[in-house]
Design a protein around this motif. Structure first.
Motif, mmCIF file in Angstrom:
data_model
loop_
_atom_site.group_PDB
_atom_site.id
_atom_site.type_symbol
_atom_site.label_atom_id
_atom_site.label_comp_id
_atom_site.label_asym_id
_atom_site.label_seq_id
_atom_site.Cartn_x
_atom_site.Cartn_y
_atom_site.Cartn_z
ATOM 1 N N LEU A 1 0.744 -1.334 -0.230
ATOM 2 C CA LEU A 1 0.738 -0.651 -0.205
ATOM 3 C C LEU A 1 0.662 1.009 0.068
ATOM 4 C CD1 LEU A 1 -2.648 -1.258 2.165
ATOM 5 C CD2 LEU A 1 -2.562 -1.382 -0.093
ATOM 6 N N ARG A 2 1.879 1.560 0.722
ATOM 7 C CA ARG A 2 2.769 2.356 0.482
ATOM 8 C C ARG A 2 3.259 2.706 -0.613
ATOM 9 N NH1 ARG A 2 5.705 2.711 5.877
ATOM 10 N NH2 ARG A 2 5.043 2.679 7.732
ATOM 11 N N LYS B 1 0.121 4.174 -2.857
ATOM 12 C CA LYS B 1 -0.697 5.284 -2.252
ATOM 13 C C LYS B 1 -0.937 6.729 -2.636
ATOM 14 C CE LYS B 1 -0.858 4.389 2.882
ATOM 15 N NZ LYS B 1 -0.045 4.856 4.336
ATOM 16 N N ILE C 1 -7.862 4.781 -0.942
ATOM 17 C CA ILE C 1 -7.724 3.876 0.302
ATOM 18 C C ILE C 1 -8.471 4.718 1.666
ATOM 19 C CG2 ILE C 1 -5.937 2.637 1.888
ATOM 20 C CD1 ILE C 1 -4.464 3.571 0.254
#
Length: 541
Positions: free
Chosen positions: A206-207, A210, A217
């Motif tokens: 996810l990082r 993003k 998110i």
């Protein structure tokens, strides 16, 4: 009162655990698809989420953990067991023990033999390799450039070396890489870490994702219902701070809320056993009697010892200066005991020489006490150095269930694991206690073990050992199977992970596993996420 908010997306992913994070990142990767990822918990910002040793600190926190509790288990003296699950970005991968274990190839082959076409180990190996970045090992088996870093044990404490040597002295071979061709043998553990820091699904997937304009998110978003029109899922309803939201999915809804959250949400949405749904005032929409059934978990029993010439959690708690020392090792060098969940080595064995496959794990833990971390709200650590050998049956035969306890998402599900209800589980765990004692009695460990504390040297007969297991057995935090994959009438999803009887709805998390694949489940969940994303994108094309 604020007005309800409605949004349109191509894909909606419910749950940011190991599988959900992978799916959201992969679906948004090409830039063509608009993806909404909904997470009931908050961001993964805690310091203790970075340190594998921090698991014990987090498991008692209600802000990052679903504090589930089972119903009384008749086979465990009527005890209720705490079943904590992650409630944050990354799900349980942000709070678990970081152990990296794929499991025995045979179990995945068995999935395929049961009707899950495309899920044999040879089919799945490319997905295991795709998410993994591991330095060393045979490149036929291991991945090199994936988003999840895997490291070998770097805290080579002398007692860990002695444990592996003691296993060799019992006749067990040393296995250099239990995640390669064979899991059998004694090994030092591997972890989802990078420079000693946790590599959760949120960190690895996810990082980097993003900043994508096509991925949104949303945290603190509690999904209350899957919205169904006719025989098709077209979105979800969720709330943030009491404000109602609706999200529509032009392509698919993917539920990745875990083995507890996923069947609970399906039942709240009218998908499941009609008798159970009507009992709670929910109108059945899709008849799937297998929802919430086939619940499996690893029950762990253990042998604990008073120790000498070694330091672990007991010393960390008793000696503040030692605490500062291991903290400095972690912060400045990414090494030491804080880079582990206090487990450093394991033996994967057969409970009987007549078996073809291993069915037991004995794992070395650097602590001892009346209660393991997070089993109760008090640690109960012994006032002296200690070691524990955790004993886990790899393939439990007992089956439980998980169902609604009320018609609202605010009412936690009723969890009935039924552990030890199958006599084979009792036999295997009893054999495991005896095996743990055999390892402990070897010359290699004579400088470290003072005496056995629990169950204690007076517990000799099978009856006495079984009584101890019933008194003290606890979860290993590995619930699976509640939305089982298959093609029979009790299966919830097909081999494409599509929910039977309803279009544009898939499930992708540990709940789809037909049987227990391993002694730990996080690696398998990451693989499920990769395979699910590949199948979804193939359908989109």
């Amino acid at each position: 009162m604020e007005k309800p908010v409605t949004e349109d997306w191509d894909y909606i992913v419910v749950g940011s655990g190991s599988a959900g994070s992978v799916i959201a990142a992969r679906l948004s990767e090409c830039g063509r698809h608009r993806v909404l990822l909904l997470e009931a918990g908050g961001p993964d910002h805690l310091f203790w989420m970075r340190a594998p040793l921090g698991t014990g600190q987090m498991l008692r926190r209600e802000d990052v953990i679903w504090q589930y509790e089972t119903e009384p288990n008749p086979e465990l003296r009527g005890r209720r067991l705490r079943w904590p699950r992650g409630k944050t970005l990354g799900g349980s991968s942000s709070v678990n023990g970081t152990l990296f274990v794929r499991g025995d190839h045979w179990h995945y082959d068995d999935w395929a033999a049961r009707g899950a076409t495309g899920w044999a180990f040879d089919d799945l190996l490319p997905y295991f390799k795709k998410f993994e970045s591991f330095a060393g090992g045979d490149p036929h088996w291991r991945g090199r450039n994936g988003p999840i870093s895997v490291e070998r044990l770097n805290a080579r404490l002398p007692v860990s070396e002695a444990f592996v040597e003691a296993c060799r002295q019992t006749g067990l071979p040393e296995n250099e890489d239990y995640n390669a061709a064979e899991c059998y043998g004694a090994s030092f553990l591997q972890y989802n870490t990078k420079f000693g820091r946790r590599q959760s699904a949120a960190v690895g997937y996810l990082r980097p994702a993003k900043g994508r304009a096509n991925l949104k998110i949303v945290t603190d978003a509690m999904v209350t219902q899957i919205n169904v029109s006719g025989n098709r899922a077209d979105g979800v309803s969720y709330s943030i701070g009491g404000v109602a939201h609706t999200a529509r999915a032009g392509r698919e809804v993917i539920i990745s809320a875990g083995s507890i959250g996923t069947p609970h949400l399906l039942e709240l949405s009218g998908i499941g056993n009609p008798d159970i749904l009507r009992r709670h005032g929910i109108a059945p929409r899709v008849v799937l009697p297998g929802v919430g059934e086939n619940l499996i978990d690893h029950l762990q029993t253990r042998v604990s010892f008073e120790a000498r010439n070694t330091r672990g959690l007991n010393e960390i708690i008793r000696r503040p200066l030692y605490k500062y020392w291991i903290g400095a090792q972690f912060l400045f060098f990414g090494k030491g005991l804080m880079t582990t969940p206090l487990a450093t080595a394991q033996a994967v064995v057969r409970s009987s020489p007549h078996l073809l496959r291993p069915d037991l794990k004995v794992q070395l833990h650097h602590f001892s006490g009346k209660d393991r971390m997070a089993y109760s709200k008090e640690l109960g650590i012994d006032p002296h150095p200690g070691l524990t050998f955790g004993v886990v049956q790899l393939s439990p035969q007992s089956r439980g269930s998980l169902h609604l306890s009320g018609p609202s998402s605010d009412a936690p599900p009723s969890i009935r694991p039924n552990q030890l209800s199958h006599p084979e589980d009792v036999r295997v765990l009893t054999a495991g206690l005896r095996l743990a004692r055999q390892v402990a009695s070897q010359p290699a460990l004579s400088d470290y073990i003072v005496k056995e504390l629990r169950p204690g040297p007076d517990a000799v007969s099978d009856h006495e050992l079984v009584e101890y297991i019933r008194d003290s057995g606890q979860t290993s935090y590995h619930p699976i199977g509640t939305c089982r994959m298959g093609i029979d009438s009790q299966a919830v999803v097909d081999p494409q992970l599509k929910v039977h009887g309803i279009e544009r709805l898939r499930v992708a998390d540990a709940s789809i596993m037909p049987t227990m694949p391993a002694s730990n489940t996080n690696a398998a969940c990451l693989m499920i996420g990769e395979k699910a994303a590949a199948m979804i994108l193939a359908d989109a094309r």
